[in-house]
Design an enzyme around this catalytic site. Sequence first.
Site, PDB file in Angstrom:
ATOM      1  N   SER A  50       0.888  -1.063   0.206  1.00 57.32           N
ATOM      2  CA  SER A  50       0.009  -0.085  -0.254  1.00 57.32           C
ATOM      3  C   SER A  50       0.705   1.275  -0.062  1.00 57.32           C
ATOM      4  O   SER A  50       1.980   1.190   0.697  1.00 57.32           O
ATOM      5  CB  SER A  50      -0.827  -0.070   1.171  1.00 57.32           C
ATOM      6  N   TYR A  95      -2.164   0.312  10.637  1.00 60.14           N
ATOM      7  CA  TYR A  95      -2.302  -0.228   9.144  1.00 60.14           C
ATOM      8  C   TYR A  95      -1.067  -0.060   8.246  1.00 60.14           C
ATOM      9  O   TYR A  95      -0.559  -1.038   7.721  1.00 60.14           O
ATOM     10  CB  TYR A  95      -3.501   0.337   8.505  1.00 60.14           C
TER      11      TYR A  95
END
Length: 264
Positions: A141, A154
């Site tokens: 990501s 995250y």
Amino acid sequence: MAQGERGVAVVTGASSGFGERIAQLLSRRGYSVVALARRADRLKTLADENSTGSILPVVADVRDQEGLTRALDELPPDFRDISVLINNAGLSRGFGPLQSGSGESWREMIDTNISGLLNVSGLVLPRLVSRGSGHVVNIGSIAASYPYMGGNVYAATKAFVHQLSLNMRVDLQGTGVRVSCVAPGMAKTEFAKVRYDGDEQRADALYQGLEPLAADDVAEAVAWCLAQPPRVNVNMIELMPSEQHFGLGFAGGPTAPPGGADDA
């Protein structure tokens, strides 16, 4: 059924979003696909909609190593010679500053995004090394590189994915196994809905003011990595919407996180 002409690809988190689209695209490109996820109904639909029969639904949780071992050991003969692993399963749970975060949410992200990836990789990598060729694509990501308010745990799990991908390359040097990492930015799947515990209105607000990536865009990036000749290793691909900023925010109202809703 004969093995796909390009070999067998295991795709984790294949019941929706990136994983579903990756499984569909690889099947069309000639792979036999082991579609692995927790939701049996979604996997059945994915397999039933594939007219070639080249998608095998396998119900398993990446956090459950014993269950994964059993599932991979019980693969039908035509799906046992794995040549590709797509580590896609991952999630973000909750949103907000670390000091007001939830330990339960942190553990779920760590168990899925880190331990789950290690569980699957630990089982599949020896098979790839034994066959002398293969390709691992880890879904990271842009959150790993560009911090934003509320991303904390995250983003840290995805930074782990990026660094592990580089170290996998070192460990696998000379084995014939390639390793790539694909790092998407803001993409509209079920990711934000999961992050906000099913609050669709809050999730939809994230995408106001820009056109997010589609899951198909990420699937195409994965397929491109796999399609390169054996002499080429694609270390990293970053892709993001044209209108998304680098960790500085985007138009989307007061509920939008400054760095975007990263999906992986």
